[in-house]
Write an enzyme that holds these catalytic residues in place. Sequence first.
Site, mmCIF file in Angstrom:
data_model
loop_
_atom_site.group_PDB
_atom_site.id
_atom_site.type_symbol
_atom_site.label_atom_id
_atom_site.label_comp_id
_atom_site.label_asym_id
_atom_site.label_seq_id
_atom_site.Cartn_x
_atom_site.Cartn_y
_atom_site.Cartn_z
ATOM 1 N N ARG A 124 0.808 -1.241 0.000
ATOM 2 C CA ARG A 124 0.000 0.000 0.000
ATOM 3 C C ARG A 124 0.832 1.277 0.000
ATOM 4 N NH1 ARG A 124 -3.057 -3.245 3.540
ATOM 5 N NH2 ARG A 124 -4.730 -4.229 2.368
ATOM 6 N N LYS A 146 2.328 11.146 -11.681
ATOM 7 C CA LYS A 146 1.442 10.256 -12.448
ATOM 8 C C LYS A 146 2.202 8.968 -12.702
ATOM 9 C CE LYS A 146 -1.748 13.189 -14.986
ATOM 10 N NZ LYS A 146 -2.176 13.644 -16.320
ATOM 11 N N LYS A 230 6.185 22.706 -15.046
ATOM 12 C CA LYS A 230 5.469 21.498 -14.607
ATOM 13 C C LYS A 230 5.204 21.546 -13.105
ATOM 14 C CE LYS A 230 4.077 17.036 -14.964
ATOM 15 N NZ LYS A 230 4.187 15.782 -15.678
ATOM 16 N N GLU A 240 -5.393 16.666 -11.189
ATOM 17 C CA GLU A 240 -6.006 16.993 -12.477
ATOM 18 C C GLU A 240 -7.521 17.205 -12.393
ATOM 19 O OE1 GLU A 240 -4.056 15.090 -15.836
ATOM 20 O OE2 GLU A 240 -5.960 15.162 -16.902
ATOM 21 N N ARG A 244 -4.216 21.149 -14.515
ATOM 22 C CA ARG A 244 -3.241 20.110 -14.910
ATOM 23 C C ARG A 244 -3.625 19.467 -16.244
ATOM 24 N NH1 ARG A 244 0.041 15.632 -11.335
ATOM 25 N NH2 ARG A 244 1.144 14.786 -13.110
ATOM 26 N N ASN A 248 -1.985 18.096 -21.079
ATOM 27 C CA ASN A 248 -2.322 17.061 -22.058
ATOM 28 C C ASN A 248 -2.532 17.621 -23.456
ATOM 29 O OD1 ASN A 248 -2.365 14.603 -20.550
ATOM 30 N ND2 ASN A 248 -4.064 15.489 -19.416
ATOM 31 N N HIS A 251 -2.265 15.346 -26.422
ATOM 32 C CA HIS A 251 -2.143 13.974 -25.935
ATOM 33 C C HIS A 251 -3.331 13.088 -26.313
ATOM 34 C CE1 HIS A 251 1.267 15.553 -23.815
ATOM 35 N NE2 HIS A 251 1.469 14.460 -23.124
ATOM 36 N N HIS A 255 -2.320 9.845 -27.876
ATOM 37 C CA HIS A 255 -2.598 8.515 -27.312
ATOM 38 C C HIS A 255 -3.331 7.651 -28.339
ATOM 39 C CE1 HIS A 255 -2.273 9.961 -22.844
ATOM 40 N NE2 HIS A 255 -1.109 9.815 -23.424
ATOM 41 N N HIS A 268 6.228 8.303 -27.748
ATOM 42 C CA HIS A 268 5.201 9.135 -27.108
ATOM 43 C C HIS A 268 5.355 10.605 -27.532
ATOM 44 C CE1 HIS A 268 2.452 10.574 -24.018
ATOM 45 N NE2 HIS A 268 3.377 11.442 -23.640
HETATM 46 P P1 NAD Z 1 11.214 5.229 -22.603
HETATM 47 O O1 NAD Z 1 11.141 5.161 -21.155
HETATM 48 O O2 NAD Z 1 10.713 4.088 -23.404
HETATM 49 O O3 NAD Z 1 12.724 5.534 -23.009
HETATM 50 C C1 NAD Z 1 13.042 5.673 -24.367
HETATM 51 C C2 NAD Z 1 14.230 4.792 -24.805
HETATM 52 O O4 NAD Z 1 15.419 5.406 -24.375
HETATM 53 C C3 NAD Z 1 14.218 3.405 -24.207
HETATM 54 O O5 NAD Z 1 14.683 2.502 -25.160
HETATM 55 C C4 NAD Z 1 15.208 3.522 -23.057
HETATM 56 O O6 NAD Z 1 15.780 2.304 -22.710
HETATM 57 C C5 NAD Z 1 16.214 4.461 -23.668
HETATM 58 N N1 NAD Z 1 16.993 5.245 -22.729
HETATM 59 C C6 NAD Z 1 16.560 5.832 -21.593
HETATM 60 N N2 NAD Z 1 17.521 6.593 -21.088
HETATM 61 C C7 NAD Z 1 18.592 6.481 -21.887
HETATM 62 C C8 NAD Z 1 19.889 7.050 -21.884
HETATM 63 N N3 NAD Z 1 20.261 7.940 -20.979
HETATM 64 N N4 NAD Z 1 20.745 6.687 -22.870
HETATM 65 C C9 NAD Z 1 20.363 5.826 -23.833
HETATM 66 N N5 NAD Z 1 19.145 5.269 -23.908
HETATM 67 C C10 NAD Z 1 18.268 5.608 -22.934
HETATM 68 O O7 NAD Z 1 10.429 6.526 -23.175
HETATM 69 P P2 NAD Z 1 10.249 8.005 -22.625
HETATM 70 O O8 NAD Z 1 10.051 8.829 -23.821
HETATM 71 O O9 NAD Z 1 11.276 8.367 -21.658
HETATM 72 O O10 NAD Z 1 8.877 7.928 -21.830
HETATM 73 C C11 NAD Z 1 7.676 7.625 -22.465
HETATM 74 C C12 NAD Z 1 6.711 7.111 -21.438
HETATM 75 O O11 NAD Z 1 6.489 8.122 -20.456
HETATM 76 C C13 NAD Z 1 5.364 6.754 -21.991
HETATM 77 O O12 NAD Z 1 4.964 5.523 -21.464
HETATM 78 C C14 NAD Z 1 4.459 7.860 -21.510
HETATM 79 O O13 NAD Z 1 3.131 7.450 -21.340
HETATM 80 C C15 NAD Z 1 5.094 8.228 -20.218
HETATM 81 N N6 NAD Z 1 4.821 9.595 -19.781
HETATM 82 C C16 NAD Z 1 4.413 9.761 -18.506
HETATM 83 C C17 NAD Z 1 4.173 11.024 -18.028
HETATM 84 C C18 NAD Z 1 3.799 11.218 -16.601
HETATM 85 O O14 NAD Z 1 3.444 12.329 -16.217
HETATM 86 N N7 NAD Z 1 3.908 10.216 -15.779
HETATM 87 C C19 NAD Z 1 4.364 12.138 -18.856
HETATM 88 C C20 NAD Z 1 4.804 11.923 -20.160
HETATM 89 C C21 NAD Z 1 5.036 10.638 -20.606
HETATM 90 N N1 GLY Z 2 2.135 14.614 -18.483
HETATM 91 C C1 GLY Z 2 0.874 15.073 -18.017
HETATM 92 C C2 GLY Z 2 0.817 15.277 -16.542
HETATM 93 O O1 GLY Z 2 1.760 15.046 -15.837
HETATM 94 O O2 GLY Z 2 -0.185 15.684 -16.053
#
Ligand code: NAD
Ligand code: GLY
Length: 366
Positions: A124, A146, A230, A240, A244, A248, A251, A255, A268
Site C-alpha cells: 500500500r 502520475k 510542470k 487533475e 493540470r 495534455n 495527448h 494517445h 510518445h
Molecule cells: P522510454 O522510457 O521508453 O525511453 C526511451 C528509450 O530510451 C528506451 O529505449 C530507453 O531504454 C532508452 N533510454 C533511456 N535513457 C537512456 C539514456 N540515458 N541513454 C540511452 N538510452 C536511454 O520513453 P520516454 O520517452 O522516456 O517515456 C515515455 C513514457 O512516459 C510513456 O509511457 C508515456 O506514457 C510516459 N509519460 C508519462 C508522463 C507522466 O506524467 N507520468 C508524462 C509523459 C510521458
Molecule cells: N504529463 C501530463 C501530466 O503530468 O499531467
Amino acid sequence: MQENKDMKTLKVELGNRSYPIYIGSGILVDRQLFTDHIKGKQTLVTTNETIAPLYLEKITAQLNSYNTATVILPDGEQYKTLDVLNRIFDALLMNKFGRNATLIALGGGVIGDMGGFAAACYQRGIAFIQIPTTLLAQVDSSVGGKTGVNHPLGKNMIGAFYQPQCVIIDTDVLTTLDERQYSAGLAEIIKYGLIRDAAFFQWLEENCDALMARDKIALAYAIEQSCINKAEVVSEDETETGVRATLNLGHTFGHAIETGVGYGEYLHGEAVAIGMCLAAELSRRMEWLNSADVARIINLIKRAKLPVDPPKSLSAEEFLQLMSVDKKNVDGQIKLILLKAIGQALLPMSVTDDLIRVTIESCSEC
Ligand code: NAD
Ligand code: GLY
C-alpha cells in the site's frame, strides 16, 4: 548565457508531500542526494536492459550502505503492462523488502511510470525516487506523480497519483540518448511554451538550433524552465481536477496514435508532436489561432525533427473511436485541450466529432 555548473534545486509544493527536483551535471554520483531521501535500509533499483549497462553500477555504488537489490525489465513501451509490473513485486517479495523499503526508478518515462506505480501499490505504498534518463522523463514524466501502466484498450489506463521523495536529473546521461528519443523530449518542452509560457516558446524558436546541437547551457535552461512550469501546474492541481489537464495538449490525439498504430511504433513525444499540430489546427478552426500562429508551431516542431502529419494508416473514424477512450472524456464526450493563443491553453472542452474529423482529414492530406 553564463555557464553554471552548480546544481539547481526546484520544489514541487504539495504540503507535507512536497519534494525537490535536483538538476545538474554529474549529480548521479552525488551520494548525499540518495542518503537524504532514502527511507529505511532496503533499496530496489528498477531499470531496463538498455540503461542497466550504462548507469546501474553508478547508482548501486552510491548505495553500498543499504541492502540493495536490482530488477532489470525488458525495454519498450510494449512492456509497460501489468504482467511486467509483477516482476517488480516479485523482486520486492523475494528480497523480503518491507514497508520502509525505497524503490529507485532509473530510466525513461516507462520505467518511471512503472516504478512509481509499483511503489504506490507495494504494501500500500513505499517511498520512491525518480532518476529520469531521457529528456522526456527529465522535463515531464518524472515530475508530478502520475504513475501507471498501459492496457491493451487504452494507454496509461491503470495507475495512481503517487509522488516521489525527490527527482534527480543528471543532464550528463542525455549524452547516450539517440537523436530520435532526444527529439521526442523536445515535444514536451515545446508543449510548456504553448500551454502557458509564450516567452519560453519564443526562446525555443530563437534557441532551437542550439538545442538540436545539444548545447549544454541551452539544454539545462530548457530542462529547468520545463520543470518550473510542470512543478507550478502540479502544485496548483495535483490530481487533475483543473489546470493540470492542459499538460495534455496534443495527448488525446497522441494517445490515439500510440494505441491505434501499436505501442512502440511512434514514440510518445512524436505522437504528442502530431497531436499538438492537430490541436493547433483545430484551434485555428475555432478562430483563436491564426494561420501564422499555426505555421510558427508547425515550423518549430519540424525544426525539432518531429513528425507533424497524422499516420496515413489511421482513418479519422479510427481516431474518433480511439479518442473516445480518454481520461478527460466526460459521459462519453471527447474533450480536448485547445489553444486560445500561443502560451495560453484552455481547460478541456467538448468538440464535435465533425470538427475533429475534418481537422484530421485536412491534416492527413498535407
Ligand atoms: P522510454 O522510457 O521508453 O525511453 C526511451 C528509450 O530510451 C528506451 O529505449 C530507453 O531504454 C532508452 N533510454 C533511456 N535513457 C537512456 C539514456 N540515458 N541513454 C540511452 N538510452 C536511454 O520513453 P520516454 O520517452 O522516456 O517515456 C515515455 C513514457 O512516459 C510513456 O509511457 C508515456 O506514457 C510516459 N509519460 C508519462 C508522463 C507522466 O506524467 N507520468 C508524462 C509523459 C510521458
Ligand atoms: N504529463 C501530463 C501530466 O503530468 O499531467
